[in-house]
Design a protein around this motif. Structure first.
Motif, PDB file in Angstrom:
ATOM      1  N   PRO A  29     -53.495  23.232 -16.151  1.00 31.22           N
ATOM      2  CA  PRO A  29     -54.174  23.950 -15.075  1.00 31.22           C
ATOM      3  C   PRO A  29     -53.952  23.280 -13.750  1.00 31.22           C
ATOM      4  CG  PRO A  29     -55.760  22.716 -16.416  1.00 31.22           C
ATOM      5  CD  PRO A  29     -54.451  22.636 -17.110  1.00 31.22           C
ATOM      6  N   ALA A  30     -54.024  24.095 -12.688  1.00 29.00           N
ATOM      7  CA  ALA A  30     -53.802  23.565 -11.342  1.00 29.00           C
ATOM      8  C   ALA A  30     -55.071  22.888 -10.871  1.00 29.00           C
ATOM      9  CB  ALA A  30     -53.406  24.692 -10.404  1.00 29.00           C
ATOM     10  N   LEU A  43     -38.481  18.746  -7.261  1.00 26.12           N
ATOM     11  CA  LEU A  43     -39.271  18.348  -8.426  1.00 26.12           C
ATOM     12  C   LEU A  43     -38.374  17.811  -9.538  1.00 26.12           C
ATOM     13  CD1 LEU A  43     -41.896  18.194 -10.044  1.00 26.12           C
ATOM     14  CD2 LEU A  43     -41.543  20.599 -10.682  1.00 26.12           C
ATOM     15  N   TYR A  44     -37.264  18.529  -9.809  1.00 24.57           N
ATOM     16  CA  TYR A  44     -36.390  18.081 -10.893  1.00 24.57           C
ATOM     17  C   TYR A  44     -35.557  16.861 -10.505  1.00 24.57           C
ATOM     18  CZ  TYR A  44     -37.605  21.914 -13.952  1.00 24.57           C
ATOM     19  OH  TYR A  44     -38.297  22.767 -14.783  1.00 24.57           O
ATOM     20  N   LEU A  45     -35.492  16.587  -9.224  1.00 26.13           N
ATOM     21  CA  LEU A  45     -34.902  15.307  -8.825  1.00 26.13           C
ATOM     22  C   LEU A  45     -35.777  14.172  -9.326  1.00 26.13           C
ATOM     23  CD1 LEU A  45     -32.849  13.619  -7.256  1.00 26.13           C
ATOM     24  CD2 LEU A  45     -34.241  13.996  -5.199  1.00 26.13           C
ATOM     25  N   GLY A  46     -37.093  14.359  -9.166  1.00 24.30           N
ATOM     26  CA  GLY A  46     -38.003  13.361  -9.730  1.00 24.30           C
ATOM     27  C   GLY A  46     -37.889  13.290 -11.242  1.00 24.30           C
ATOM     28  N   VAL A  47     -37.732  14.420 -11.896  1.00 23.90           N
ATOM     29  CA  VAL A  47     -37.582  14.426 -13.353  1.00 23.90           C
ATOM     30  C   VAL A  47     -36.309  13.682 -13.758  1.00 23.90           C
ATOM     31  CG1 VAL A  47     -37.277  15.917 -15.372  1.00 23.90           C
ATOM     32  CG2 VAL A  47     -38.876  16.578 -13.566  1.00 23.90           C
ATOM     33  N   SER A  48     -35.240  13.882 -12.994  1.00 23.81           N
ATOM     34  CA  SER A  48     -33.991  13.177 -13.297  1.00 23.81           C
ATOM     35  C   SER A  48     -34.158  11.677 -13.150  1.00 23.81           C
ATOM     36  CB  SER A  48     -32.879  13.674 -12.364  1.00 23.81           C
ATOM     37  OG  SER A  48     -32.669  15.064 -12.522  1.00 23.81           O
ATOM     38  N   THR A  61     -49.321  23.328  -6.403  1.00 20.70           N
ATOM     39  CA  THR A  61     -50.606  23.743  -6.984  1.00 20.70           C
ATOM     40  C   THR A  61     -50.542  25.147  -7.570  1.00 20.70           C
ATOM     41  OG1 THR A  61     -51.343  24.551  -4.818  1.00 20.70           O
ATOM     42  CG2 THR A  61     -51.911  22.281  -5.410  1.00 20.70           C
ATOM     43  N   GLY A  62     -49.357  25.729  -7.581  1.00 21.26           N
ATOM     44  CA  GLY A  62     -49.229  27.092  -8.080  1.00 21.26           C
ATOM     45  C   GLY A  62     -48.177  27.224  -9.153  1.00 21.26           C
ATOM     46  N   ARG A  63     -46.995  27.720  -8.763  1.00 23.17           N
ATOM     47  CA  ARG A  63     -45.972  28.066  -9.745  1.00 23.17           C
ATOM     48  C   ARG A  63     -45.497  26.878 -10.572  1.00 23.17           C
ATOM     49  NH1 ARG A  63     -40.344  28.289  -9.242  1.00 23.17           N
ATOM     50  NH2 ARG A  63     -40.474  27.907  -6.995  1.00 23.17           N
ATOM     51  N   LEU A  64     -45.352  25.706  -9.962  1.00 28.11           N
ATOM     52  CA  LEU A  64     -44.841  24.524 -10.678  1.00 28.11           C
ATOM     53  C   LEU A  64     -45.923  23.469 -10.894  1.00 28.11           C
ATOM     54  CD1 LEU A  64     -41.363  24.112  -8.903  1.00 28.11           C
ATOM     55  CD2 LEU A  64     -41.878  25.241 -11.070  1.00 28.11           C
ATOM     56  N   ALA A  65     -47.191  23.888 -10.852  1.00 28.19           N
ATOM     57  CA  ALA A  65     -48.284  22.917 -10.971  1.00 28.19           C
ATOM     58  C   ALA A  65     -48.247  22.195 -12.315  1.00 28.19           C
ATOM     59  CB  ALA A  65     -49.623  23.622 -10.785  1.00 28.19           C
ATOM     60  N   GLY A  66     -48.000  22.911 -13.414  1.00 25.57           N
ATOM     61  CA  GLY A  66     -47.997  22.288 -14.728  1.00 25.57           C
ATOM     62  C   GLY A  66     -46.911  21.237 -14.865  1.00 25.57           C
ATOM     63  N   GLU A  67     -45.690  21.557 -14.439  1.00 24.99           N
ATOM     64  CA  GLU A  67     -44.597  20.585 -14.552  1.00 24.99           C
ATOM     65  C   GLU A  67     -44.813  19.401 -13.615  1.00 24.99           C
ATOM     66  OE1 GLU A  67     -40.562  22.283 -14.919  1.00 24.99           O
ATOM     67  OE2 GLU A  67     -41.550  24.224 -14.688  1.00 24.99           O
ATOM     68  N   TYR A  68     -45.339  19.687 -12.439  1.00 26.15           N
ATOM     69  CA  TYR A  68     -45.582  18.592 -11.482  1.00 26.15           C
ATOM     70  C   TYR A  68     -46.583  17.595 -12.044  1.00 26.15           C
ATOM     71  CZ  TYR A  68     -47.199  16.288  -7.219  1.00 26.15           C
ATOM     72  OH  TYR A  68     -47.564  15.367  -6.262  1.00 26.15           O
ATOM     73  N   ALA A  82     -47.729  12.316 -14.611  1.00 28.62           N
ATOM     74  CA  ALA A  82     -48.391  11.511 -15.635  1.00 28.62           C
ATOM     75  C   ALA A  82     -47.418  10.562 -16.348  1.00 28.62           C
ATOM     76  CB  ALA A  82     -49.043  12.433 -16.657  1.00 28.62           C
ATOM     77  N   LYS A  83     -46.129  10.812 -16.222  1.00 29.76           N
ATOM     78  CA  LYS A  83     -45.137   9.970 -16.889  1.00 29.76           C
ATOM     79  C   LYS A  83     -44.843   8.670 -16.158  1.00 29.76           C
ATOM     80  CE  LYS A  83     -42.756  13.940 -19.008  1.00 29.76           C
ATOM     81  NZ  LYS A  83     -41.462  14.685 -19.105  1.00 29.76           N
ATOM     82  N   VAL A  84     -45.173   8.599 -14.889  1.00 34.46           N
ATOM     83  CA  VAL A  84     -44.872   7.405 -14.087  1.00 34.46           C
ATOM     84  C   VAL A  84     -46.149   6.912 -13.418  1.00 34.46           C
ATOM     85  CG1 VAL A  84     -42.468   8.011 -13.675  1.00 34.46           C
ATOM     86  CG2 VAL A  84     -44.237   8.894 -12.146  1.00 34.46           C
ATOM     87  N   LYS A  85     -46.183   5.668 -13.111  1.00 35.17           N
ATOM     88  CA  LYS A  85     -47.297   5.059 -12.385  1.00 35.17           C
ATOM     89  C   LYS A  85     -46.806   4.691 -10.987  1.00 35.17           C
ATOM     90  CE  LYS A  85     -49.619   3.201 -16.488  1.00 35.17           C
ATOM     91  NZ  LYS A  85     -50.156   1.971 -17.137  1.00 35.17           N
TER      92      LYS A  85
END
Length: 329
Positions: free
Chosen positions: A147-148, A281-286, A312-319, A324-327
């Motif tokens: 959820p957002a 966003l996917y740059l961060g994922v990479s 906070t909308g369309r990509l809120a879940g992936e963001y 949560a994967k990095v500190k």
């Protein structure tokens, strides 16, 4: 000999005047009466004869028409022929048929426009959501996003920090790559089974074909097709989609470093592009896949600051999942 009414009246008046004069003459009364009576009768007979001569059938019931049969008459204007009832009915029926056809064509056009709009929406949602299709696409189970909620505070990041990522990972870090599968008959048949669109927009056909290959899991073929699209149509309206999807084709195939290069390129080329936010966003994922926490935090922080509505909308879940994967400090 033709005698006019005026002449007749004049003669009659003259005769009467003569009679009156004679009657006034000093004659013996008996002789005068007898003579007058005779003359009057004679005048009446002459008048009746004259009437019969001038006005044959002088009775009002028997007046002869002024225009006899066979005489020439003044030309008359031709009457306008009114349309027959059958012709008018035929025209109305044809008009009704045309209106019905127009209504059907309009309805079909609206249906096709709605279908095309729905396909574009699903295509965009599918590309944004990865290989798994969004809800509503046949044969695919949608993934549930977080959820957002309120996002955790992100570290300060500037465009300069992100620009420093142009070199991507350090040279000492080996790039993770997956070997392309050896071609075989089954794979070739599966690739050939994916139809390439044939529309009036060849650029869109090239991109859509690359998307279909990527969605089917044929990442090397998708990369080849999307590279062709990006090189041949650098100003196409879907260029932002193409560069971003090319990065996804590398990332989903385990080639994070090459993916990061394409994501960064797409974001820097046009920050207002249709998929610029996705690429950031996917740059961060990479970077997370490459174990580069610092650059991952920079990319994710800039994504949250530059595209707050998308974050906070369309990509809120992936963001949130990747935060949560990095500190990040």
């Amino acid at each position: 000999m033709t005698i006019t009414l005026q002449t007749l009246v004049q003669r009659t008046a003259g005769a009467l005047l003569v009679g009156a004069v004679l009657a006034a003459a000093p004659l013996p009364v008996a002789a005068q009466d007898s003579a007058d009576e005779t003359r009057i009768r004679k005048l009446e007979a002459e008048v009746r004869a004259l009437q019969r001569k001038v006005f044959p059938g002088g009775d009002a019931r028997f007046f002869e028409p002024q225009i006899q049969p066979g005489s020439q008459t003044a030309p008359t204007m031709p009457a306008t022929t009114a349309p027959t009832a059958s012709a008018l009915t035929d025209v109305l029926a044809r008009l009704d048929a045309l209106e019905l056809q127009m209504q059907r064509l309009t309805a079909r056009s609206e249906e096709q426009a709605n279908t095309l709009s729905e396909m574009e929406r699903r295509l965009a949602a599918l590309e944004a959501g990865g290989p798994s299709n969004p809800a509503g696409m046949p044969g695919v189970t949608p993934t549930a996003g977080a959820p957002a909620a309120a996002l955790p505070a992100a570290p300060n990041a500037t465009a300069g920090n992100l620009a420093a990522m142009s070199g991507t990972a350090p040279a000492t870090r080996p790039a993770t790559s997956a070997a392309a599968p050896a071609p075989n008959a089954a794979r070739l048949a599966a690739v050939q089974a994916i139809a390439k669109p044939q529309t009036e927009d060849p650029g869109d056909d090239e991109y859509s074909y690359g998307f279909r290959l990527w969605n089917a899991g044929f990442y090397p073929e998708a990369r080849q097709q999307l590279t062709l699209f990006v090189e041949q149509y650098p100003r196409h309206r879907r260029i932002s989609f193409g560069r971003n999807l090319l990065g996804r084709a590398y990332l989903d195939d385990g080639m994070a470093e090459e993916a990061a290069r394409w994501f960064l390129r797409n974001y820097q080329a046009d920050k207002n592009g249709d998929r610029a936010a996705d690429s950031l966003l996917y740059l961060g994922v990479s970077m997370i896949a490459m174990k580069d926490t610092k650059r991952a935090c920079i990319a994710l922080a800039e994504f949250g600051e530059t595209y707050p509505a998308v974050a906070t909308g369309r990509l809120a879940g992936e963001y949130q999942a990747n935060r949560a994967k990095v500190k990040c400090s």
